[in-house]
Scaffold this motif. Structure first.
Motif, mmCIF file in Angstrom:
data_model
loop_
_atom_site.group_PDB
_atom_site.id
_atom_site.type_symbol
_atom_site.label_atom_id
_atom_site.label_comp_id
_atom_site.label_asym_id
_atom_site.label_seq_id
_atom_site.Cartn_x
_atom_site.Cartn_y
_atom_site.Cartn_z
ATOM 1 N N ALA A 257 0.913 10.331 -4.123
ATOM 2 C CA ALA A 257 0.036 10.812 -3.009
ATOM 3 C C ALA A 257 1.120 10.760 -1.733
ATOM 4 O O ALA A 257 0.812 11.608 -0.872
ATOM 5 C CB ALA A 257 -1.080 9.965 -2.768
ATOM 6 N N LEU A 258 2.050 9.896 -1.812
ATOM 7 C CA LEU A 258 2.993 9.998 -0.761
ATOM 8 C C LEU A 258 4.363 10.345 -1.350
ATOM 9 O O LEU A 258 4.925 9.827 -2.145
ATOM 10 C CB LEU A 258 3.195 8.604 -0.154
ATOM 11 N N VAL B 211 -7.161 10.845 -1.628
ATOM 12 C CA VAL B 211 -6.394 11.954 -1.523
ATOM 13 C C VAL B 211 -7.121 13.170 -1.239
ATOM 14 O O VAL B 211 -6.830 14.283 -0.678
ATOM 15 C CB VAL B 211 -5.489 11.965 -2.832
ATOM 16 N N LEU C 188 -8.425 5.728 -4.724
ATOM 17 C CA LEU C 188 -7.305 6.511 -4.367
ATOM 18 C C LEU C 188 -7.522 8.097 -4.416
ATOM 19 O O LEU C 188 -7.144 8.865 -3.678
ATOM 20 C CB LEU C 188 -5.931 6.091 -4.879
ATOM 21 N N ALA D 88 1.323 9.787 5.153
ATOM 22 C CA ALA D 88 0.816 8.385 5.218
ATOM 23 C C ALA D 88 -0.125 7.921 6.419
ATOM 24 O O ALA D 88 -1.167 7.114 6.134
ATOM 25 C CB ALA D 88 2.080 7.315 5.615
ATOM 26 N N LEU E 298 -3.547 9.247 5.049
ATOM 27 C CA LEU E 298 -3.845 8.409 4.100
ATOM 28 C C LEU E 298 -4.491 7.065 4.547
ATOM 29 O O LEU E 298 -5.697 6.535 4.001
ATOM 30 C CB LEU E 298 -2.808 8.204 2.806
ATOM 31 N N ARG F 68 1.982 1.575 -3.441
ATOM 32 C CA ARG F 68 1.007 2.270 -4.466
ATOM 33 C C ARG F 68 0.646 3.492 -4.163
ATOM 34 O O ARG F 68 0.504 4.357 -5.136
ATOM 35 C CB ARG F 68 -0.228 1.325 -4.035
ATOM 36 N N TRP F 69 0.860 4.044 -2.918
ATOM 37 C CA TRP F 69 0.443 5.501 -2.605
ATOM 38 C C TRP F 69 1.632 6.496 -3.293
ATOM 39 O O TRP F 69 1.351 7.381 -4.016
ATOM 40 C CB TRP F 69 0.560 5.819 -1.243
ATOM 41 N N ARG F 70 3.034 5.907 -3.285
ATOM 42 C CA ARG F 70 4.053 6.469 -3.724
ATOM 43 C C ARG F 70 3.995 6.586 -5.241
ATOM 44 O O ARG F 70 4.290 7.676 -5.898
ATOM 45 C CB ARG F 70 5.366 5.959 -3.247
ATOM 46 N N LYS G 17 0.688 -1.297 -0.129
ATOM 47 C CA LYS G 17 -0.050 0.221 0.136
ATOM 48 C C LYS G 17 0.746 1.260 0.085
ATOM 49 O O LYS G 17 0.403 2.356 -0.751
ATOM 50 C CB LYS G 17 -0.908 0.094 1.198
ATOM 51 N N ALA H 16 -8.452 5.803 4.104
ATOM 52 C CA ALA H 16 -8.608 4.917 3.252
ATOM 53 C C ALA H 16 -9.039 3.559 3.935
ATOM 54 O O ALA H 16 -8.930 2.381 3.729
ATOM 55 C CB ALA H 16 -7.439 4.424 2.629
#
Length: 98
Positions: free
Chosen positions: A37-38, A81, A77, A64, A67, A31-33, A28, A71
């Motif tokens: 978003a991260l 965000v 996503l 993080a 998020l 995925r965020w990176r 996860k 989530a």
């Protein structure tokens, strides 16, 4: 290119989030990176051709955590965000601009 596994920065982020009571998988975080978003951490040289290590950006843990809290239920996503910029992750009250 396939991801080989979590690096030192991902492990550190996971530990810091666990200390805050938030469990997040490495997949996860990745995925965020990749979504943007991260923030990706910086690279620091170890000097004299030894290599480099990744470091967490200053606000990575805060972003993080927000998020992860936003989530909790399965949402796209993009919506997550937007939510962390308009609603406090721990409540359902929307931010109203003046």
């Amino acid at each position: 290119m396939a991801w080989k596994g979590p690096g030192a920065a991902e492990r550190e982020l996971s530990e810091l989030l666990s200390a805050r009571g938030v469990e997040v998988s490495w997949a996860k975080i990745r995925r965020w990176r990749e979504f943007g978003a991260l923030p990706w951490g910086g690279r620091r040289s170890l000097g004299q051709g030894v290599g480099s290590v990744s470091e967490l950006a200053a606000d990575t843990v805060l972003v993080a955590e927000a998020l992860a809290r936003a989530a909790v239920t399965k949402k796209r996503l993009e919506k997550v965000v937007l939510r962390i910029f308009t609603v406090h992750p721990d409540c359902d009250e929307a931010f109203a601009a003046t």
